[in-house]
Structures are given as structure tokens and as C-alpha cells.
Design an enzyme around this catalytic site. Structure first.
Site, PDB file in Angstrom:
ATOM      1  N   HIS A 171      -9.407   3.772  -0.873  1.00 24.63           N
ATOM      2  CA  HIS A 171      -8.026   3.278  -0.771  1.00 24.63           C
ATOM      3  C   HIS A 171      -7.714   2.284  -1.889  1.00 24.63           C
ATOM      4  O   HIS A 171      -7.601   1.083  -1.648  1.00 24.63           O
ATOM      5  CB  HIS A 171      -7.849   2.643   0.619  1.00 24.63           C
ATOM      6  CG  HIS A 171      -6.461   2.174   0.941  1.00 24.63           C
ATOM      7  ND1 HIS A 171      -5.321   2.655   0.309  1.00 24.63           N
ATOM      8  CD2 HIS A 171      -6.023   1.251   1.843  1.00 24.63           C
ATOM      9  CE1 HIS A 171      -4.260   2.041   0.813  1.00 24.63           C
ATOM     10  NE2 HIS A 171      -4.658   1.190   1.734  1.00 24.63           N
ATOM     11  N   CYS A 199     -12.851   0.749   8.825  1.00 25.01           N
ATOM     12  CA  CYS A 199     -12.063   0.214   7.701  1.00 25.01           C
ATOM     13  C   CYS A 199     -12.117   1.144   6.501  1.00 25.01           C
ATOM     14  O   CYS A 199     -13.169   1.718   6.197  1.00 25.01           O
ATOM     15  CB  CYS A 199     -12.644  -1.123   7.241  1.00 25.01           C
ATOM     16  SG  CYS A 199     -12.769  -2.370   8.529  1.00 25.01           S
ATOM     17  N   CYS A 222       0.828  -1.221   0.000  1.00 27.78           N
ATOM     18  CA  CYS A 222       0.000   0.000   0.000  1.00 27.78           C
ATOM     19  C   CYS A 222       0.852   1.256   0.000  1.00 27.78           C
ATOM     20  O   CYS A 222       0.320   2.372  -0.097  1.00 27.78           O
ATOM     21  CB  CYS A 222      -0.956   0.002   1.188  1.00 27.78           C
ATOM     22  SG  CYS A 222      -1.994  -1.454   1.243  1.00 27.78           S
TER      23      CYS A 222
HETATM   24  N1  COA Z   1     -16.875   1.801   5.387  1.00 24.87           N
HETATM   25  C1  COA Z   1     -18.202   2.066   5.399  1.00 24.87           C
HETATM   26  N2  COA Z   1     -19.114   1.398   4.639  1.00 24.87           N
HETATM   27  C2  COA Z   1     -18.628   0.461   3.822  1.00 24.87           C
HETATM   28  C3  COA Z   1     -17.256   0.142   3.747  1.00 24.87           C
HETATM   29  C4  COA Z   1     -16.377   0.848   4.563  1.00 24.87           C
HETATM   30  N3  COA Z   1     -15.056   0.600   4.538  1.00 24.87           N
HETATM   31  N4  COA Z   1     -17.096  -0.858   2.842  1.00 24.87           N
HETATM   32  C5  COA Z   1     -18.316  -1.138   2.358  1.00 24.87           C
HETATM   33  N5  COA Z   1     -19.242  -0.346   2.939  1.00 24.87           N
HETATM   34  C6  COA Z   1     -20.699  -0.358   2.773  1.00 24.87           C
HETATM   35  C7  COA Z   1     -21.110  -0.426   1.318  1.00 24.87           C
HETATM   36  O1  COA Z   1     -21.303   0.844   0.753  1.00 24.87           O
HETATM   37  C8  COA Z   1     -22.406  -1.181   1.426  1.00 24.87           C
HETATM   38  O2  COA Z   1     -23.429  -0.281   1.837  1.00 24.87           O
HETATM   39  P1  COA Z   1     -24.939  -0.428   1.283  1.00 24.87           P
HETATM   40  O3  COA Z   1     -25.397  -1.747   1.793  1.00 24.87           O
HETATM   41  O4  COA Z   1     -25.637   0.756   1.867  1.00 24.87           O
HETATM   42  O5  COA Z   1     -24.806  -0.390  -0.205  1.00 24.87           O
HETATM   43  C9  COA Z   1     -22.183  -2.141   2.575  1.00 24.87           C
HETATM   44  O6  COA Z   1     -21.159  -1.546   3.376  1.00 24.87           O
HETATM   45  C10 COA Z   1     -21.729  -3.518   2.147  1.00 24.87           C
HETATM   46  O7  COA Z   1     -20.692  -3.345   1.175  1.00 24.87           O
HETATM   47  P2  COA Z   1     -19.766  -4.546   0.727  1.00 24.87           P
HETATM   48  O8  COA Z   1     -18.905  -4.042  -0.408  1.00 24.87           O
HETATM   49  O9  COA Z   1     -20.601  -5.745   0.513  1.00 24.87           O
HETATM   50  O10 COA Z   1     -18.864  -4.721   2.024  1.00 24.87           O
HETATM   51  P3  COA Z   1     -17.962  -5.937   2.366  1.00 24.87           P
HETATM   52  O11 COA Z   1     -18.490  -6.552   3.626  1.00 24.87           O
HETATM   53  O12 COA Z   1     -17.805  -6.838   1.182  1.00 24.87           O
HETATM   54  O13 COA Z   1     -16.555  -5.235   2.660  1.00 24.87           O
HETATM   55  C11 COA Z   1     -14.896  -4.621   4.267  1.00 24.87           C
HETATM   56  C12 COA Z   1     -16.368  -4.468   3.810  1.00 24.87           C
HETATM   57  C13 COA Z   1     -14.674  -3.734   5.464  1.00 24.87           C
HETATM   58  C14 COA Z   1     -14.613  -6.083   4.620  1.00 24.87           C
HETATM   59  C15 COA Z   1     -13.992  -4.180   3.069  1.00 24.87           C
HETATM   60  O14 COA Z   1     -14.274  -2.850   2.728  1.00 24.87           O
HETATM   61  C16 COA Z   1     -12.520  -4.302   3.424  1.00 24.87           C
HETATM   62  O15 COA Z   1     -11.965  -5.379   3.365  1.00 24.87           O
HETATM   63  N6  COA Z   1     -11.855  -3.193   3.759  1.00 24.87           N
HETATM   64  C17 COA Z   1     -10.441  -3.199   4.126  1.00 24.87           C
HETATM   65  C18 COA Z   1      -9.596  -3.129   2.892  1.00 24.87           C
HETATM   66  C19 COA Z   1      -8.158  -3.319   3.228  1.00 24.87           C
HETATM   67  O16 COA Z   1      -7.780  -4.183   3.994  1.00 24.87           O
HETATM   68  N7  COA Z   1      -7.291  -2.521   2.605  1.00 24.87           N
HETATM   69  C20 COA Z   1      -5.857  -2.594   2.824  1.00 24.87           C
HETATM   70  C21 COA Z   1      -5.525  -2.001   4.118  1.00 24.87           C
HETATM   71  S1  COA Z   1      -3.891  -2.333   4.643  1.00 24.87           S
END
Ligand code: COA
Length: 420
Positions: free
Chosen positions: A367, A242, A93
Site C-alpha cells: 500500500h 494491516c 490514500c
Molecule cells: N503484514 C505482515 N507482516 C508484516 C507487515 C504487515 N503489514 N508489516 C511488516 N511485516 C513483517 C516484516 O516483513 C518483518 O518480517 P521479518 O521479521 O520476517 O523480516 C516484520 O513484520 C517486522 O517488520 P517491520 O517493518 O519492522 O514492522 P513494523 O512493526 O515496523 O510495522 C506495522 C508494522 C503494521 C506497524 C506497519 O506495517 C504499519 O504501520 N502498517 C499500516 C500502514 C498504514 O497505516 N497505512 C495507511 C492505512 S490508512
């Protein structure tokens, strides 16, 4: 280590980014073209693309996300810059921040006068589980991943250790999310450009529209404590702790300082760069700080001849809310164990004494991992030139900083920017 100096000055004369989000109809090269064109429009006096001598592209894993390796010449071609040499930089990253550092060194060495630095990532082609798996390859895949760690899990471990050592609570983490969504709501390029109160209103309206009972949240805290609305991802981190899964690109134009005024009346100078590496998280005695970030910051401050106190605003790597708190300590803005209190007291707010992540940070802006370190610079450019519109940080922004982290701090890179 002795203090290193740049061989000659380096100036930023253009910066652009595309809107971050999920764009199923676009490839990463389309996003890069958008960012490049935006960068081109930002160069006050214009430039001749043929004068770009080399290109550094930060990208973590187009191979796994898009099944496209050898990405740098693809990007060079997409913006019409072949045959200029193009190099992909991969440091998880931190790829974007390290690409910038390569660009700075290429100019400082005297080798080139004009360099394009880009960052790209197209993550949303894959379902979440596969994204998690792909990101996991940036950790220690012999020891950490087989033990069940994921990136939310790593940062949850950092948060837990920090809570244990300093008495922080999960609510303190939520302050970071609230602030960054507030900032992001003022950023037209943000993936989630909406405040948490407005997000709540949207959810209530959607429930009513579907004929379902409206959620009974009275305050933002009710929403953030609701396991349905803000589910636990890895305790104590919830969804709103997240950063999201994102697509995006950003681009910067660097030139030698002596030529800066050919391109701009308001160049921003890159006066400090620092980078350090560290062992994987499982091999560290203390999880509550990222030593490589501290080292990178010291190098960058010494090179720039400044201290943490002098920095007027910073874009830091808030891949998870805890990461922002730890970053503000690693950078020397606050003493260890004080960062969460400063977020609570509004010190890191856009109008606070030490504004952090005026762009909305990775949390709200998005991100796309290889692009993030470059997009951080776009925000500093906008802010230091007084062009950030409704999210403009008040006051004289003479010194800015970017802090970009790979994995759990195995790579950290810091840059200091000055308006002269
Ligand atoms: N913050 C707030 N809302 C979020 C979000 C976040 N980070 N990610 C997704 N959403 C929302 C979506 O908009 C969606 O909303 P809706 O139902 O109103 O449309 C809902 O949450 C579900 O979205 P979805 O894409 O199905 O979420 P998910 O459960 O598949 O993924 C995480 C959520 C947190 C697991 C994913 O964003 C993630 O893995 N983030 C971390 C990424 C990471 O590790 N990056 C590298 C860092 S070192």
C-alpha cells in the site's frame, strides 16, 4: 442529486505498475519510470508519448516521505513528457483514485483526447514511527491525533464497533488476510507475495537455520494467534490485519472512447465514476460503515446504469482487514453485518461468487498510499482482458469496480469498468 453522465466515453488502453516493496536504492521517480514503461508495453498497438496532453499524479505526501514537493512535473520530466501540464492530486490514500477521476473528467469534458494518470508513494525512507506520524496528518490533527489516534487505531475502533454491533470475532478478520495472501502469492508485483502457510514454513526454516527451536504451529490459526508471530498492533488488529509500509508506482493511459481502437483491440471502458466526502471519524454517529463510499458507489452505478449485483469483480481498499469487510457492504455487495460471513464462506475468494481483491489487495500487494488507487485499476485491466495468469478470475468479467478510500472514509472514490 440528479444522475450525472460522462460528456463522452472514456477508455483505458494501457496500464502498468512496478513491483511494490521496499526499495532503498530507488526514488519515487525511478518507480514511476518502471510503471510508465510497463504501461507503454501494454498498449496493444503502441502510442506516441508526444500525444499525451496532460498528466494527473496521485501522491499523498512526497513532501514528508521524501522531502520532495511539487512532484507532478518531476514525474512528467522523468518519463520525458514535459511540457505537458502535470498536476498532483492529494486526497490521502484515495489520491490515486481521485487522480483517475480527474483524468476521466478531462477526457469526458472534451478538453483532452489522451491523458496519463499516475500514482506514486515512497514511504520506506522513514522509520515506522515517522510513517505513522506522517499518515496521521491525513486525519483530523486538531481533534483526533492529539487524542492518541493512529491509523491502525482508527480502524481498530471501526472493527470494535462492528464486532459489537454484528457479533464478528477477530478470527473473521483473519479470513480476509488468509484470502488476500493467497491471491497475492499469485501476483509477481506483490510486496508480500506469499501465502500465510508458506510464510509460516519460511519462519520455521529460518529458526532451524539459526539453531533455534522451531515454532510449534500446526495450523494457520496457531500462527495467527501467536502473539510473537502476529503481534497485536491495536486491538483487535494484529500485524496480519494491516497493510504494510510500501514503495510503489502505477500508470494508466486514458483516451476518448471514439479513438480507443487506434490503440487497442481490447480497451476497457470507464463507465461510472463517483466521489464523496465525509467528516472525520470522531464526528460520525456510526463507525460500522463509510457513508461516503456508499454515496460514491451509488453515483458510479447510476452513471454506468448498473447495480452492485452486476459487478463481477472488485478491488477494494483493504488498508486493514476490517476495511475490506466494511467496503463490501458499503458497495452494496452484501447487507450490513453480512460481509464478514461472506469472507468466511469463500464468497469473496478468487473463485467465489464475488471475487474481491484478486491482486492480493493492499494487505498482500502493498500500500504505497498515493499509488494504490491506480494499481487497483491495473488489476482490473489485467483481469478483464484475461491476462492475469495464474490468478485469473474465472468467467466472463464484463463489469469490474475499484473502491479507494482516503483516511477513514473522509474521501471515497469508486469507478466502474466495462468490457464491451
Ligand atoms: N503484514 C505482515 N507482516 C508484516 C507487515 C504487515 N503489514 N508489516 C511488516 N511485516 C513483517 C516484516 O516483513 C518483518 O518480517 P521479518 O521479521 O520476517 O523480516 C516484520 O513484520 C517486522 O517488520 P517491520 O517493518 O519492522 O514492522 P513494523 O512493526 O515496523 O510495522 C506495522 C508494522 C503494521 C506497524 C506497519 O506495517 C504499519 O504501520 N502498517 C499500516 C500502514 C498504514 O497505516 N497505512 C495507511 C492505512 S490508512
Amino acid at each position: 442529486m440528479s444522475v450525472r453522465k460522462l460528456g463522452r466515453g472514456v477508455a483505458l488502453v494501457g496500464a502498468g505498475m512496478c513491483k511494490f516493496g521496499a526499495f532503498p536504492e530507488k526514488a519515487s521517480r525511478d518507480l514511476f519510470v518502471e510503471a510508465y514503461k510497463e504501461m507503454g508495453r501494454s498498449v496493444d498497438k503502441g502510442f506516441d508519448p508526444k500525444a499525451i496532453e496532460t498528466i494527473y499524479i496521485g501522491n499523498y505526501s512526497s513532501d514528508l516521505f521524501e522531502r520532495q514537493g511539487h512532484t507532478a512535473p518531476i514525474m512528467a520530466d522523468a518519463v520525458g513528457l514535459c511540457p505537458a501540464p502535470a498536476v498532483r492530486i492529494e486526497d490521502a490514500c484515495a489520491s490515486g483514485g481521485v487522480a483517475l477521476r480527474q483524468g476521466v473528467m478531462a477526457i469526458a469534458s472534451g478538453m483532452y483526447d489522451m491523458v496519463l494518470v499516475g500514482g506514486i508513494e515512497k514511504m520506506t525512507n522513514l522509520p515506522t514511527a515517522e510513517v505513522t506520524d506522517t499518515l496521521g496528518t491525513a486525519a483530523d490533527t486538531l481533534f483526533e491525533i492529539p487524542a492518541g489516534f493512529t491509523f491502525p487505531g482508527f480502524y481498530a475502533a471501526i472493527a470494535t464497533a462492528y464486532m459489537h454491533k454484528y457479533g464478528m470475532t477477530p478470527e473473521h478478520l483473519m479470513n480476509v488476510a488468509i484470502k488476500n495472501h493467497e491471491n497475492g502469492s499469485l501476483n509477481p508485483n506483490a510486496q508480500f507475495g506469499v501465502t500465510i502457510p508458506d510464510w509460516m514454513k519460511g519462519r520455521v526454516a529460518a529458526a532451524i537455520k539459526k539453531g533455534k527451536p522451531a515454532p510449534a504451529w500446526q495450523t494457520v490459526w496457531d500462527f495467527l494467534h501467536d502473539d510473537g508471530a502476529n503481534p497485536l498492533v491495536a486491538w483487535p488488529l494484529r500485524l496480519f490485519d494491516c497493510s504494510p509500509i510500501s514503495d510503489g508506482a502505477a500508470a494508466l493511459l486514458l483516451v476518448s472512447a471514439e479513438r480507443a481502437h487506434e490503440f487497442s483491440e481490447k480497451p476497457i471502458y470507464i463507465v461510472g465514476t463517483g466521489q464523496a466526502s465525509d467528516s472525520p471519524l470522531h464526528d460520525r454517529a456510526d463507525l460500522t460503515a463509510l457513508p461516503a463510499a456508499h454515496l460514491a458507489a451509488q453515483q458510479a452505478y447510476e452513471m454506468a446504469g448498473v447495480t452492485a449485483k452486476d459487478i463481477r469483480l472488485a478491488e477494494v481498499h483493504d488498508c486493514f482487514t476490517i476495511a475490506e469487510i466494511v467496503a463490501t457492504e458499503d458497495l452494496g455487495f452484501f447487507a450490513p453485518g453480512e460481509g464478514f460471513k461472506m469472507a468466511e464462506d469463500g464468497v469473496t475468494a478468487r473463485t467465489g461468487a464475488k471475487p474481491i481483491n484478486s491482486s492480493g489487495g493492499l494487505k498482500s500487494k502493498g500500500h504505497p498510499v498515493g499509488a494504490s488507487g491506480v494499481a487497483q485499476v491495473f488489476e482490473i485491466w489485467k483481469q478483464m482482458r484475461g491476462e492475469a495468469g495464474p490468478r485469473q478470475v474465472p468467467g466472463d468479467l464484463s463489469l469490474g469496480l475499484t473502491h479507494n478510500v482516503g483516511a477513514t472514509g473522509n474521501t471515497c472514490v469508486v469507478h466502474v469498468f466495462e468490457k464491451k
